[in-house]
Design a protein around this motif. Sequence first.
Motif, PDB file in Angstrom:
ATOM      1  N   UNK A   1       5.048  46.007  12.460  1.00  0.00           N
ATOM      2  CA  UNK A   1       4.478  45.633  11.164  1.00  0.00           C
ATOM      3  C   UNK A   1       2.953  45.628  11.223  1.00  0.00           C
ATOM      4  N   UNK A   2       2.398  45.173  12.320  1.00  0.00           N
ATOM      5  CA  UNK A   2       0.935  45.172  12.470  1.00  0.00           C
ATOM      6  C   UNK A   2       0.386  46.596  12.474  1.00  0.00           C
ATOM      7  N   UNK A   3       1.151  47.523  13.039  1.00  0.00           N
ATOM      8  CA  UNK A   3       0.743  48.928  13.048  1.00  0.00           C
ATOM      9  C   UNK A   3       0.500  49.445  11.622  1.00  0.00           C
ATOM     10  N   UNK A   4       1.371  49.085  10.684  1.00  0.00           N
ATOM     11  CA  UNK A   4       1.208  49.539   9.301  1.00  0.00           C
ATOM     12  C   UNK A   4       0.186  48.686   8.547  1.00  0.00           C
ATOM     13  N   UNK A   5       0.080  47.402   8.910  1.00  0.00           N
ATOM     14  CA  UNK A   5      -0.906  46.553   8.242  1.00  0.00           C
ATOM     15  C   UNK A   5      -2.314  47.048   8.533  1.00  0.00           C
ATOM     16  N   UNK A   6      -2.574  47.429   9.775  1.00  0.00           N
ATOM     17  CA  UNK A   6      -3.915  47.917  10.127  1.00  0.00           C
ATOM     18  C   UNK A   6      -4.236  49.248   9.452  1.00  0.00           C
ATOM     19  N   UNK A   7      -3.221  49.951   9.033  1.00  0.00           N
ATOM     20  CA  UNK A   7      -3.451  51.195   8.282  1.00  0.00           C
ATOM     21  C   UNK A   7      -3.555  50.937   6.786  1.00  0.00           C
ATOM     22  N   UNK A   8      -3.350  49.673   6.375  1.00  0.00           N
ATOM     23  CA  UNK A   8      -3.423  49.353   4.966  1.00  0.00           C
ATOM     24  C   UNK A   8      -2.148  49.624   4.196  1.00  0.00           C
ATOM     25  N   UNK A   9      -1.065  49.949   4.867  1.00  0.00           N
ATOM     26  CA  UNK A   9       0.215  50.237   4.209  1.00  0.00           C
ATOM     27  C   UNK A   9       1.014  48.925   4.116  1.00  0.00           C
ATOM     28  N   UNK A  10       0.641  48.071   3.153  1.00  0.00           N
ATOM     29  CA  UNK A  10       1.232  46.747   3.061  1.00  0.00           C
ATOM     30  C   UNK A  10       2.692  46.787   2.636  1.00  0.00           C
ATOM     31  N   UNK A  11       3.039  47.679   1.756  1.00  0.00           N
ATOM     32  CA  UNK A  11       4.438  47.772   1.330  1.00  0.00           C
ATOM     33  C   UNK A  11       5.325  48.202   2.478  1.00  0.00           C
ATOM     34  N   UNK A  12       4.828  49.150   3.271  1.00  0.00           N
ATOM     35  CA  UNK A  12       5.592  49.580   4.437  1.00  0.00           C
ATOM     36  C   UNK A  12       5.722  48.430   5.448  1.00  0.00           C
ATOM     37  N   UNK A  13       4.649  47.664   5.609  1.00  0.00           N
ATOM     38  CA  UNK A  13       4.710  46.513   6.521  1.00  0.00           C
ATOM     39  C   UNK A  13       5.711  45.486   6.023  1.00  0.00           C
ATOM     40  N   UNK A  14       5.752  45.271   4.694  1.00  0.00           N
ATOM     41  CA  UNK A  14       6.719  44.319   4.135  1.00  0.00           C
ATOM     42  C   UNK A  14       8.145  44.797   4.384  1.00  0.00           C
ATOM     43  N   UNK A  15       8.365  46.099   4.271  1.00  0.00           N
ATOM     44  CA  UNK A  15       9.699  46.644   4.567  1.00  0.00           C
ATOM     45  C   UNK A  15      10.075  46.420   6.024  1.00  0.00           C
ATOM     46  N   UNK A  16       9.078  46.558   6.895  1.00  0.00           N
ATOM     47  CA  UNK A  16       9.349  46.346   8.322  1.00  0.00           C
ATOM     48  C   UNK A  16       9.723  44.891   8.570  1.00  0.00           C
ATOM     49  N   UNK A  17       9.004  43.959   7.966  1.00  0.00           N
ATOM     50  CA  UNK A  17       9.332  42.542   8.124  1.00  0.00           C
ATOM     51  C   UNK A  17      10.737  42.244   7.609  1.00  0.00           C
ATOM     52  N   UNK A  18      11.073  42.788   6.451  1.00  0.00           N
ATOM     53  CA  UNK A  18      12.410  42.566   5.898  1.00  0.00           C
ATOM     54  C   UNK A  18      13.484  43.130   6.821  1.00  0.00           C
ATOM     55  N   UNK A  19      13.222  44.316   7.339  1.00  0.00           N
ATOM     56  CA  UNK A  19      14.182  44.917   8.275  1.00  0.00           C
ATOM     57  C   UNK A  19      14.315  44.063   9.534  1.00  0.00           C
ATOM     58  N   UNK A  20      13.206  43.498   9.980  1.00  0.00           N
ATOM     59  CA  UNK A  20      13.242  42.690  11.195  1.00  0.00           C
ATOM     60  C   UNK A  20      14.046  41.413  11.009  1.00  0.00           C
TER      61      UNK A  20
END
Length: 875
Positions: free
Chosen positions: A259-278
């Motif tokens: 999730x941090x990998x996508x957050x640092x790229x600014x892809x917050x929606x993708x990071x939120x999906x990763x958290x939900x999947x986790x």
Amino acid sequence: INAEYMGSVRMPSTENDSFFEEEIRRNPYSGKIWWFYIESKAAAPAKERNILFERALRRIPGSYKLWWNYLTQRRAQVQNRPILSDCYEAVNRCFERALIHLHKMPRIWLDFAQFLTLQCKVTRTRRLFDRALRALPITQHDKIWPVYLKFVRSLELPELACRVYRRYLKFAPEAVEEYIDYLFAIGRINEAAGLLVKQLDDEKFVSRQGKNRHALWLQLCEILSKNPTKVTSVKSDRIIRSGIRTFTNEVGRLWNALAEFYIRQGQFEKARDIFEEGINTVMTVRDFSMVYDAYTQFEDQLISCRMEEEEEGVARPAGTADDGSQDLDLLLARFEYLMDRRPLLVSSVLLRQNPHNVHEWLKRTKLFPNDPAMVVETFVEAIRTVDITKAVGKPQTLWIAYAKFYEEAGDIDNARKIFESSLQVPFRTVNDLAHCYIEYTELELRLKNFDKALAIMQRGAAGQPLRSAVVQTSVQQRLYKCIKLWAYYADLEESLGTFASTKAVYDRILDLKIATPQIILNYAAFLEENKYFEESFKAYERGIAMFQFPYVLDIWRTYLAKFIGRFQGTKLERARDLFEQALEKVPAKNAKELYLQYAELEEKYGQVRHAMNIYDRATAAVDDDNRLLMFNIYIKKAGEFFGVTKTREIFERAIEVLPDKHIREVCERYAEIERTLGEIDRARAIYVHASQFCDPRVHPDFWKTWDDFEVRHGNPDTFREMLRINRSVTNLYAESNYNAAAFVPEKPSDYTALSNVGKNDIEILEQLGVQSSKESAGLQGPLGATFVSAGIMNAKSVSAANPNAINIDLGEDEEEEDEEEKEAAAKEPVVEELPVPAAVLGGTASSLRASSVLPPTNAGVAVVGARERFKRARE
């Protein structure tokens, strides 16, 4: 050779020089002579020593010793010179000449490289290292590479260092971790990540730094998550997901890294999906807590940033997904929804660990207090998911809770359907199925459908018609033998049925041979309540026939109490038969209660002689833990009914059969009784017998009691005998290995008793407070008696004069026995009896005469005590 030093040759200036010059002429190739010659010039000028080294090396150019000392001396000579001085170049030329002859010597190469590094000649130093690696054999490269790498790391030339490291990895591939650390230091993250991936792909790789594959994976994932824009040579998402599948103990940490990998790229929606999947895939609460905490922190930071932007008035592009206050409301709603879902998400994690956990399913149904549809869906999913054979907990509680949910909602028909379905489930045990029947019946009882409740229990007890899919060994087939079901059925019949139907249920339980002792007691109590006393006694008899000790003990206890309570003494022989039947098979540890109950019966309604006989049998039948108690009761009862003298044979038998640990207590009581009867010698013999079981260090109270006894009733001879026995017993026990802590007296006063052992009679009597005959009136001590001769009182005179003797009506049988004893005594020879001397009883004589036990004596005769006689003998 340099003409500077060899242009002209000096002649020897001293006798020592002449000696060495002569030796050199004779043997110009002797290294020892040249070395001794050079050492003799230690105080000579540097130029002269250099000429001597040059002359020696001209003759012996391959001498490592001469070259190394010469080069060391030349470097020391230019140490304080400026770097730009020509002297440095002269030394460099000396190194070059040395390497012509000693190019296989790594020390020369390293010293030359160090000297060039001091001169800041980077290119020349690098080429020197390259020449050294080409000239030296590969077995000596490990001496060059560390210095070479240190040199390139000291330069601010990352490209040069990377190229040198790549060459070094061809020589030592296992040193790749050192290169990776250097790449991190200079910021070349992409190349470092690629090398780490190659390490993890190599199954044979062994870390020099002691890292395992787990640590390398975590290091790689950390690099990828914190440097998403710098790492382009590998696919970060796939690598981190591979780590999640591989290392299950670090799942939460790796999900956060992804999730941090996508957050640092600014892809917050993708990071939120990763958290939900986790949070929907982790298997442990620890991993869930890590992902959930990171998720909430992420949402909280987004809300904080958006609120700061609105406060600062930062305008966002119109038409974007992040436009205006609606975006802030959406973020707040998401955050609140996430917080509300936490209990449900934790429940999901626990169910993923074990989907057959019944308790967790029941807890999950309580998470929807205001959503009946979700509750029903959860129950259906639980029933469909839980495998009866793998269930943790009681699977029948799912069906019961499901039916009660419909009952509370007022949907009785669906509740009945669920219970009917549960009756067909192949539970693991019949008790589980019986629980469903009982709860089904409870439902009908709450609805006041008593006939239907009885019908349900009758169906369960009679055996339910089976479906074709149910095998013959299922719980439905074996339910008719479930005592839990029958016990509830019997209680229900007692409450709702008739006497005949209830009795039929109990009889059926007994016929099936599934009754418990409690069922027997309940059945008998039910019959007794309805005034069927003989039937209740028959129920007790059937229960006694079914069980063995110790399970039948409660039945016997209740049966005998009820029988005696009803008939008392009217059916004494029948009661005796019952007791004898119970005592026939009772184990020793359970015999005490029955024997006491039997003896109490004989005391109240039978004969005392029979009661005494029962107490006597009890002393032999009970176990060792209760035997002393039983003897005490026996002695007490014998004293009450037949007098104290009757207890002698009981005491003697107790001393014979009781364990050694109880003999002291019995003997003390026995001796006290004999003392009160005036049998001093018998009491003393009892003390002597008990002394062999009483270690003076462990039982000082016993010896103090005997000591007091001898002071009151003994004489110096008996007192000395007591002391002798004390010493003998002490020596006997001293030979055994006892725990020293066991010898500590229980009370401080016991130390006084122990300290008295071994002293003479006079000192002992003085410590005990016995007054001398001159100070006492009537020659009596403070205890009312002085030392007198030991003796046995005339039993006939005592018994004849005893006004307190117990007069017991012994009945006809006892009277006949007494008459026979008198006739036998009349046939014995007559022995003349003499009055007992007053000295035998000492101070107690006056009290005995006052009670008319002894005849009066002459008042003028002076009574002399043992202590006074002992003093007179010493004088």
